[in-house]
Design a protein around this motif. Structure first.
Motif, PDB file in Angstrom:
ATOM      1  N   ALA A 180      -7.830  -0.528   5.454  1.00 45.73           N
ATOM      2  CA  ALA A 180      -6.755  -0.291   4.485  1.00 45.73           C
ATOM      3  C   ALA A 180      -5.591   0.454   5.137  1.00 45.73           C
ATOM      4  O   ALA A 180      -4.418   0.098   4.938  1.00 45.73           O
ATOM      5  CB  ALA A 180      -7.289   0.498   3.291  1.00 45.73           C
ATOM      6  N   LEU A 181      -5.905   1.469   5.943  1.00 45.31           N
ATOM      7  CA  LEU A 181      -4.853   2.226   6.622  1.00 45.31           C
ATOM      8  C   LEU A 181      -4.119   1.360   7.640  1.00 45.31           C
ATOM      9  O   LEU A 181      -2.892   1.440   7.779  1.00 45.31           O
ATOM     10  CB  LEU A 181      -5.456   3.460   7.309  1.00 45.31           C
ATOM     11  CG  LEU A 181      -6.023   4.538   6.370  1.00 45.31           C
ATOM     12  CD1 LEU A 181      -6.685   5.641   7.179  1.00 45.31           C
ATOM     13  CD2 LEU A 181      -4.925   5.120   5.487  1.00 45.31           C
ATOM     14  N   ALA A 182      -4.885   0.512   8.353  1.00 44.35           N
ATOM     15  CA  ALA A 182      -4.269  -0.393   9.323  1.00 44.35           C
ATOM     16  C   ALA A 182      -3.361  -1.401   8.621  1.00 44.35           C
ATOM     17  O   ALA A 182      -2.290  -1.755   9.138  1.00 44.35           O
ATOM     18  CB  ALA A 182      -5.354  -1.118  10.127  1.00 44.35           C
ATOM     19  N   SER A 183      -3.775  -1.840   7.431  1.00 43.79           N
ATOM     20  CA  SER A 183      -2.955  -2.782   6.662  1.00 43.79           C
ATOM     21  C   SER A 183      -1.655  -2.138   6.219  1.00 43.79           C
ATOM     22  O   SER A 183      -0.583  -2.764   6.268  1.00 43.79           O
ATOM     23  CB  SER A 183      -3.738  -3.281   5.438  1.00 43.79           C
ATOM     24  OG  SER A 183      -4.924  -3.931   5.827  1.00 43.79           O
ATOM     25  N   ILE A 184      -1.743  -0.877   5.798  1.00 49.17           N
ATOM     26  CA  ILE A 184      -0.538  -0.142   5.387  1.00 49.17           C
ATOM     27  C   ILE A 184       0.407   0.025   6.575  1.00 49.17           C
ATOM     28  O   ILE A 184       1.628  -0.161   6.465  1.00 49.17           O
ATOM     29  CB  ILE A 184      -0.917   1.225   4.789  1.00 49.17           C
ATOM     30  CG1 ILE A 184      -1.686   1.033   3.478  1.00 49.17           C
ATOM     31  CG2 ILE A 184       0.328   2.082   4.561  1.00 49.17           C
ATOM     32  CD1 ILE A 184      -2.252   2.322   2.909  1.00 49.17           C
ATOM     33  N   LEU A 185      -0.175   0.364   7.735  1.00 45.36           N
ATOM     34  CA  LEU A 185       0.638   0.536   8.937  1.00 45.36           C
ATOM     35  C   LEU A 185       1.309  -0.774   9.343  1.00 45.36           C
ATOM     36  O   LEU A 185       2.514  -0.803   9.654  1.00 45.36           O
ATOM     37  CB  LEU A 185      -0.227   1.053  10.083  1.00 45.36           C
ATOM     38  CG  LEU A 185       0.475   1.217  11.446  1.00 45.36           C
ATOM     39  CD1 LEU A 185       1.605   2.231  11.330  1.00 45.36           C
ATOM     40  CD2 LEU A 185      -0.536   1.640  12.507  1.00 45.36           C
ATOM     41  N   LEU A 186       0.541  -1.862   9.318  1.00 47.54           N
ATOM     42  CA  LEU A 186       1.092  -3.168   9.682  1.00 47.54           C
ATOM     43  C   LEU A 186       2.209  -3.571   8.724  1.00 47.54           C
ATOM     44  O   LEU A 186       3.265  -4.055   9.155  1.00 47.54           O
ATOM     45  CB  LEU A 186      -0.017  -4.226   9.673  1.00 47.54           C
ATOM     46  CG  LEU A 186       0.420  -5.662   9.954  1.00 47.54           C
ATOM     47  CD1 LEU A 186       1.014  -5.770  11.358  1.00 47.54           C
ATOM     48  CD2 LEU A 186      -0.759  -6.622   9.796  1.00 47.54           C
ATOM     49  N   THR A 187       1.992  -3.357   7.425  1.00 46.40           N
ATOM     50  CA  THR A 187       3.013  -3.689   6.435  1.00 46.40           C
ATOM     51  C   THR A 187       4.273  -2.867   6.641  1.00 46.40           C
ATOM     52  O   THR A 187       5.398  -3.377   6.539  1.00 46.40           O
ATOM     53  CB  THR A 187       2.473  -3.457   5.011  1.00 46.40           C
ATOM     54  OG1 THR A 187       1.279  -4.226   4.826  1.00 46.40           O
ATOM     55  CG2 THR A 187       3.494  -3.862   3.966  1.00 46.40           C
ATOM     56  N   THR A 188       4.099  -1.590   6.956  1.00 46.44           N
ATOM     57  CA  THR A 188       5.240  -0.704   7.193  1.00 46.44           C
ATOM     58  C   THR A 188       6.060  -1.174   8.391  1.00 46.44           C
ATOM     59  O   THR A 188       7.297  -1.184   8.347  1.00 46.44           O
ATOM     60  CB  THR A 188       4.766   0.740   7.426  1.00 46.44           C
ATOM     61  OG1 THR A 188       4.005   1.176   6.290  1.00 46.44           O
ATOM     62  CG2 THR A 188       5.946   1.673   7.636  1.00 46.44           C
TER      63      THR A 188
END
Length: 215
Positions: free
Chosen positions: A175-183
């Motif tokens: 989930a954190l990696a997804s947020i980072l990628l989206t950012t």
């Protein structure tokens, strides 16, 4: 939308739901031209088309709207701990026969996924800020983030990472990696680079029509 514009909302929504439920029984409609997915998700477009603007104003000011965020926990628990659940129940890209042991009950599965999707949407909207924040400006690049994230998904599938059991800690990391990628994908530098590439390939005729809103 011409057809749905000429009928009552209750009739339009009912027809769209019936189409979505019945298309799963048609094995000849699959991923080609995304026809299966178009029919499966049709009710959400039709509901959004008929939904009055006042609903969003009401929901924005609803005193207990934050409670809907619990919906994320409910969805995670069902998807993670029920062995019978598979991703194709939510993708809407295949007929029931391709991902269910008992396809005759496919309409019930789809009704449940509809309910979970609505819960998820309300949970999401309950967390959306109603005022401008430090990351509001990144919202204009969301289409670019959507277009580019597919390359990363394809890469994960190539390494067969989707079959790795992560558990709850792994889920948090993902989930954190997804947020980072989206950012990163929704950042202004990436948006500008993408826009330059788009203009280069589309030619000068569309140079004033970027994928995002520059205003």
């Amino acid at each position: 939308m011409y057809f749905f514009r000429r009928i009552r909302p209750t009739a339009g929504i009912t027809i769209s739901i019936l189409i979505s439920l019945l298309v799963g029984y048609t094995p000849f409609i699959g991923r080609e031209l995304t026809l299966q997915r178009t029919a499966v998700f049709l009710p959400f477009f039709i509901i959004g088309y008929y939904l009055p603007k006042g609903f969003f104003d009401w929901f924005k000011n609803f005193k207990y709207k934050k409670l809907f965020a619990v919906g994320f926990v409910v969805i995670y628990a069902l998807v993670n701990y029920l062995n019978e659940v598979n991703k194709y129940m939510f993708f809407g890209s295949k007929p029931y026969d391709d991902f269910l042991n008992f396809p005759e009950w496919g309409f019930l599965v789809r009704i449940v996924t509809f309910m979970l999707a609505i819960i998820g949407m309300l949970a999401f909207f309950s967390l959306v800020p109603t005022r401008e924040t430090s990351y509001t400006k990144e919202g204009k690049y969301t289409l670019i983030a959507y277009l580019l994230h597919g390359f990363f998904i394809r890469g994960m599938r190539a390494f067969d990472l989707e079959n790795i059991h992560l558990g709850f800690p792994g889920f948090i990391v993902l989930a954190l990696a997804s947020i980072l990628l989206t950012t990163v994908l929704a950042s202004e530098p990436v948006g500008k680079v993408y826009n330059k590439i788009e203009r280069y390939f589309l030619g000068n005729k569309n140079k004033n029509k970027p994928t995002y809103n520059e205003s």
